[in-house]
Write a protein that holds these residues in place. Structure first.
Motif, PDB file in Angstrom:
ATOM      1  N   LEU A  26      -2.872  -3.928 -14.047  1.00 54.84           N
ATOM      2  CA  LEU A  26      -2.063  -2.744 -13.770  1.00 54.84           C
ATOM      3  C   LEU A  26      -1.729  -2.616 -12.290  1.00 54.84           C
ATOM      4  O   LEU A  26      -0.711  -2.024 -11.919  1.00 54.84           O
ATOM      5  CB  LEU A  26      -2.788  -1.492 -14.251  1.00 54.84           C
ATOM      6  CG  LEU A  26      -2.989  -1.326 -15.762  1.00 54.84           C
ATOM      7  CD1 LEU A  26      -3.697  -0.022 -16.051  1.00 54.84           C
ATOM      8  CD2 LEU A  26      -1.659  -1.385 -16.488  1.00 54.84           C
ATOM      9  N   GLY A  27      -2.588  -3.142 -11.428  1.00 55.66           N
ATOM     10  CA  GLY A  27      -2.376  -2.970 -10.000  1.00 55.66           C
ATOM     11  C   GLY A  27      -1.332  -3.890  -9.399  1.00 55.66           C
ATOM     12  O   GLY A  27      -0.937  -3.704  -8.242  1.00 55.66           O
ATOM     13  N   LYS A  28      -0.873  -4.880 -10.149  1.00 53.51           N
ATOM     14  CA  LYS A  28       0.085  -5.828  -9.572  1.00 53.51           C
ATOM     15  C   LYS A  28       1.455  -5.204  -9.353  1.00 53.51           C
ATOM     16  O   LYS A  28       2.134  -5.512  -8.365  1.00 53.51           O
ATOM     17  CB  LYS A  28       0.210  -7.057 -10.474  1.00 53.51           C
ATOM     18  CG  LYS A  28      -1.032  -7.920 -10.511  1.00 53.51           C
ATOM     19  CD  LYS A  28      -0.755  -9.272 -11.130  1.00 53.51           C
ATOM     20  CE  LYS A  28      -0.406  -9.170 -12.596  1.00 53.51           C
ATOM     21  NZ  LYS A  28      -0.222 -10.505 -13.200  1.00 53.51           N
ATOM     22  N   THR A  29       1.889  -4.346 -10.253  1.00 51.17           N
ATOM     23  CA  THR A  29       3.229  -3.780 -10.144  1.00 51.17           C
ATOM     24  C   THR A  29       3.395  -2.911  -8.904  1.00 51.17           C
ATOM     25  O   THR A  29       4.362  -3.108  -8.149  1.00 51.17           O
ATOM     26  CB  THR A  29       3.575  -2.984 -11.410  1.00 51.17           C
ATOM     27  OG1 THR A  29       3.496  -3.847 -12.551  1.00 51.17           O
ATOM     28  CG2 THR A  29       4.981  -2.418 -11.315  1.00 51.17           C
ATOM     29  N   PRO A  30       2.497  -1.939  -8.607  1.00 52.25           N
ATOM     30  CA  PRO A  30       2.679  -1.168  -7.369  1.00 52.25           C
ATOM     31  C   PRO A  30       2.598  -2.021  -6.115  1.00 52.25           C
ATOM     32  O   PRO A  30       3.307  -1.761  -5.136  1.00 52.25           O
ATOM     33  CB  PRO A  30       1.551  -0.129  -7.423  1.00 52.25           C
ATOM     34  CG  PRO A  30       0.590  -0.617  -8.446  1.00 52.25           C
ATOM     35  CD  PRO A  30       1.383  -1.413  -9.421  1.00 52.25           C
ATOM     36  N   VAL A  31       1.759  -3.048  -6.127  1.00 50.99           N
ATOM     37  CA  VAL A  31       1.692  -3.945  -4.968  1.00 50.99           C
ATOM     38  C   VAL A  31       3.025  -4.663  -4.768  1.00 50.99           C
ATOM     39  O   VAL A  31       3.543  -4.765  -3.645  1.00 50.99           O
ATOM     40  CB  VAL A  31       0.538  -4.957  -5.142  1.00 50.99           C
ATOM     41  CG1 VAL A  31       0.610  -6.035  -4.063  1.00 50.99           C
ATOM     42  CG2 VAL A  31      -0.802  -4.256  -5.077  1.00 50.99           C
ATOM     43  N   VAL A  81      15.131   2.683   0.378  1.00 49.52           N
ATOM     44  CA  VAL A  81      13.756   2.286   0.706  1.00 49.52           C
ATOM     45  C   VAL A  81      12.798   3.439   0.424  1.00 49.52           C
ATOM     46  O   VAL A  81      11.692   3.244  -0.108  1.00 49.52           O
ATOM     47  CB  VAL A  81      13.659   1.825   2.167  1.00 49.52           C
ATOM     48  CG1 VAL A  81      12.203   1.699   2.607  1.00 49.52           C
ATOM     49  CG2 VAL A  81      14.354   0.479   2.349  1.00 49.52           C
ATOM     50  N   VAL A  82      13.210   4.663   0.778  1.00 44.78           N
ATOM     51  CA  VAL A  82      12.365   5.832   0.491  1.00 44.78           C
ATOM     52  C   VAL A  82      12.142   5.967  -1.014  1.00 44.78           C
ATOM     53  O   VAL A  82      11.015   6.223  -1.474  1.00 44.78           O
ATOM     54  CB  VAL A  82      13.007   7.101   1.071  1.00 44.78           C
ATOM     55  CG1 VAL A  82      12.257   8.348   0.586  1.00 44.78           C
ATOM     56  CG2 VAL A  82      13.006   7.056   2.592  1.00 44.78           C
ATOM     57  N   LEU A  83      13.209   5.795  -1.804  1.00 42.86           N
ATOM     58  CA  LEU A  83      13.054   5.852  -3.252  1.00 42.86           C
ATOM     59  C   LEU A  83      12.119   4.759  -3.755  1.00 42.86           C
ATOM     60  O   LEU A  83      11.307   4.989  -4.670  1.00 42.86           O
ATOM     61  CB  LEU A  83      14.424   5.726  -3.929  1.00 42.86           C
ATOM     62  CG  LEU A  83      15.380   6.911  -3.760  1.00 42.86           C
ATOM     63  CD1 LEU A  83      16.717   6.600  -4.441  1.00 42.86           C
ATOM     64  CD2 LEU A  83      14.778   8.183  -4.345  1.00 42.86           C
ATOM     65  N   ALA A  88       6.804   3.110  -5.841  1.00 45.43           N
ATOM     66  CA  ALA A  88       5.550   2.367  -5.684  1.00 45.43           C
ATOM     67  C   ALA A  88       4.357   3.320  -5.740  1.00 45.43           C
ATOM     68  O   ALA A  88       3.316   3.001  -6.340  1.00 45.43           O
ATOM     69  CB  ALA A  88       5.567   1.597  -4.365  1.00 45.43           C
ATOM     70  N   ALA A  89       4.497   4.500  -5.130  1.00 40.72           N
ATOM     71  CA  ALA A  89       3.403   5.474  -5.161  1.00 40.72           C
ATOM     72  C   ALA A  89       3.148   5.965  -6.579  1.00 40.72           C
ATOM     73  O   ALA A  89       1.987   6.100  -7.006  1.00 40.72           O
ATOM     74  CB  ALA A  89       3.741   6.647  -4.234  1.00 40.72           C
ATOM     75  N   PHE A  90       4.218   6.229  -7.320  1.00 39.60           N
ATOM     76  CA  PHE A  90       4.051   6.674  -8.701  1.00 39.60           C
ATOM     77  C   PHE A  90       3.420   5.567  -9.553  1.00 39.60           C
ATOM     78  O   PHE A  90       2.570   5.848 -10.413  1.00 39.60           O
ATOM     79  CB  PHE A  90       5.399   7.086  -9.288  1.00 39.60           C
ATOM     80  CG  PHE A  90       5.313   7.691 -10.659  1.00 39.60           C
ATOM     81  CD1 PHE A  90       5.004   9.033 -10.809  1.00 39.60           C
ATOM     82  CD2 PHE A  90       5.506   6.927 -11.805  1.00 39.60           C
ATOM     83  CE1 PHE A  90       4.900   9.606 -12.075  1.00 39.60           C
ATOM     84  CE2 PHE A  90       5.403   7.476 -13.067  1.00 39.60           C
ATOM     85  CZ  PHE A  90       5.100   8.831 -13.197  1.00 39.60           C
ATOM     86  N   ALA A  91       3.833   4.314  -9.329  1.00 42.03           N
ATOM     87  CA  ALA A  91       3.237   3.199 -10.072  1.00 42.03           C
ATOM     88  C   ALA A  91       1.756   3.060  -9.746  1.00 42.03           C
ATOM     89  O   ALA A  91       0.926   2.781 -10.632  1.00 42.03           O
ATOM     90  CB  ALA A  91       3.986   1.903  -9.748  1.00 42.03           C
ATOM     91  N   ALA A  92       1.390   3.270  -8.458  1.00 40.64           N
ATOM     92  CA  ALA A  92      -0.021   3.195  -8.076  1.00 40.64           C
ATOM     93  C   ALA A  92      -0.821   4.323  -8.737  1.00 40.64           C
ATOM     94  O   ALA A  92      -1.951   4.121  -9.198  1.00 40.64           O
ATOM     95  CB  ALA A  92      -0.147   3.273  -6.559  1.00 40.64           C
ATOM     96  N   PHE A 109      13.532   1.302  -9.939  1.00 45.53           N
ATOM     97  CA  PHE A 109      13.169   0.565  -8.730  1.00 45.53           C
ATOM     98  C   PHE A 109      14.117  -0.612  -8.522  1.00 45.53           C
ATOM     99  O   PHE A 109      14.551  -0.877  -7.391  1.00 45.53           O
ATOM    100  CB  PHE A 109      11.730   0.067  -8.832  1.00 45.53           C
ATOM    101  CG  PHE A 109      11.277  -0.703  -7.614  1.00 45.53           C
ATOM    102  CD1 PHE A 109      10.715  -0.034  -6.544  1.00 45.53           C
ATOM    103  CD2 PHE A 109      11.416  -2.079  -7.545  1.00 45.53           C
ATOM    104  CE1 PHE A 109      10.296  -0.734  -5.413  1.00 45.53           C
ATOM    105  CE2 PHE A 109      11.006  -2.784  -6.426  1.00 45.53           C
ATOM    106  CZ  PHE A 109      10.443  -2.105  -5.358  1.00 45.53           C
ATOM    107  N   GLY A 110      14.439  -1.314  -9.607  1.00 40.75           N
ATOM    108  CA  GLY A 110      15.347  -2.448  -9.486  1.00 40.75           C
ATOM    109  C   GLY A 110      16.722  -2.039  -8.995  1.00 40.75           C
ATOM    110  O   GLY A 110      17.317  -2.713  -8.128  1.00 40.75           O
TER     111      GLY A 110
END
Length: 431
Positions: A26-31, A81-83, A88-92, A109-110
């Protein structure tokens, strides 16, 4: 009424004293989200672009023409970039809570990442959005057909490494037969039979003689490259006018649908092979999940011994499915010689079969997801062409690497934890 928890056959029982562990990966996507956000921010910091970027949303032949959108390159990139950082924060946060990143967030994100990159890379130029997306769809056609063939083969328990060989032999057969008959439809049929022939050889060695399926697939790819290269130099090249000049499928705009702004030019002004691709994705998905045949295919790929116990002929089912997969992949090979270029060239697939195989894994052995993955790779391929034409500051060497870089990042970072069919690659020996 029983209150016992429902336990899947492939999962250990969970008791009240044992807390459930979050799924791995699960941690790979936010990274990965964070890495992309940092990279795009670095582009603006080290090489700012102070011009405006124009996005063209219509073509000259559109009945309803949308206006062009012009935005400041640097400001738009920073907003995106802000979005991306927020995504990334929501994914984390989702990963910390033990939940997978939602698909809508990945799509958002894409879009943000691509808007940011295009705003920076095309500063001072005009991005033809319709041409970019329509070209991406056309380039993704062989990848989608190859991925569908890969999904069917692996769902039945046969690893189809030979997708690239099926695409290449299909392109060769389409060029040869199409040139002789003067009919692109005859060329398409020949391409499908050529792909099925490669699949038949794969089935004989992998299903009947229990040879390692990965080794057989790699050998078949090399064999097809050698065979088609020899035939090209000895047969096709000396007789190019008669044997290597197939007719092409022309674009067939669909009335009314082709006039819808943005969507129409992209989806409904394509060749017949694109429309066949739409049908193939729908039919394969329906057949795999909604028919008795699909249930049997999935059964022999998950638990062939149990399938054999209830009367399913495991190896016969695998043979039929692998042949069907070869027919579909061969149709994808016809795209190269009946649509893209009206002649056959050595190794013209460029390893597309391996990207299609990556789409199978990225799509978690599901036809719809594998199709979306193939479309992503097709978009990356067309993006490097468009940016090269408009004069992007990105080095040409990196642009040529782009489709393969996207493939690696997608499979390594976005797949997360996935499970192939349990009997995938395992030959079945009946007791």
């Amino acid at each position: 009424m029983s209150t016992d928890p429902i336990v899947r056959p492939d999962e250990p029982p969970v008791t009240a004293l044992e807390p459930t562990a979050p799924p791995p990966g699960l941690g790979k996507t936010p990274v990965l989200f964070g890495v992309f956000a940092v990279l795009i921010a670095a582009l603006v910091l080290f090489k700012p672009r102070h011009e405006d970027t124009t996005f063209r949303l219509a073509t000259d032949t559109d009945l309803v023409k949308l206006p062009e959108i012009t935005v400041p390159a640097d400001a738009t990139t920073w907003v995106m970039v802000v979005l991306m950082v927020l995504a990334a924060a929501f994914a984390a946060w989702s990963a910390r809570a033990g939940r997978r990143t939602p698909l809508w967030l990945v799509a958002l994100f894409g879009v943000a990442a691509m808007t940011a990159f295009l705003s920076w890379a095309a500063a001072g130029e005009t991005v033809p959005v319709i041409g970019l997306l329509a070209g991406a769809l056309a380039l993704a056609v062989p990848l989608v057909f190859g991925a569908l063939g890969g999904v069917l083969g692996e769902r039945a328990g046969v690893v189809n490494i030979a997708i690239d060989g099926q695409l290449l032999f299909g392109a060769f057969g389409a060029a040869l037969v199409g040139s002789i008959t003067g009919s692109p439809w005859a060329g398409l049929l020949a391409a499908m039979l050529a792909g099925a022939l490669v699949a038949l050889v794969l089935g004989v060695f992998a299903i009947t003689y229990y040879v390692d399926q990965v080794i057989v697939g790699v050998v078949l790819n090399v064999l097809v490259i050698g065979l088609t290269s020899f035939m090209f130099s000895q047969v096709l090249a000396p007789n190019a006018a008669d044997l290597n000049s197939p007719p092409r499928f022309e674009r067939m705009p669909i009335p009314l649908l082709g006039e819808i702004p943005v969507i129409g030019p992209i989806l409904f002004r394509q060749t017949i092979l694109v429309y066949l691709m739409y049908a193939a994705v729908a039919i394969v998905t329906w057949a795999l999940y909604r028919t008795r045949w699909g249930l049997r295919v999935r059964a022999v790929g998950e638990h062939p011994k149990a399938a054999d116990t209830v009367g399913i002929k495991v190896n016969l089912t695998r043979y039929r499915t692998v042949l069907l997969a070869g027919l579909i992949a061969g149709a994808g090979g016809a795209t190269y010689t009946l649509v893209s270029v009206s002649q056959f060239n050595r190794e013209m697939t460029g390893g597309a079969g391996y990207i299609a195989l990556a789409a199978v894994i990225f799509g978690k052995w599901d036809p719809i997801r594998a199709t979306l993955a193939a479309l992503l790779f097709g978009f990356a391929s067309n993006l490097q062409s468009v940016l090269s034409v408009i004069g992007s500051p990105v080095p040409s060497q990196f642009m040529l690497m782009l489709p393969y870089v996207v493939t690696i990042f997608a499979v390594a970072g976005l797949v997360g934890h996935s499970r192939a069919p349990a009997a995938d690659g395992v030959p079945y020996r009946k007791a």
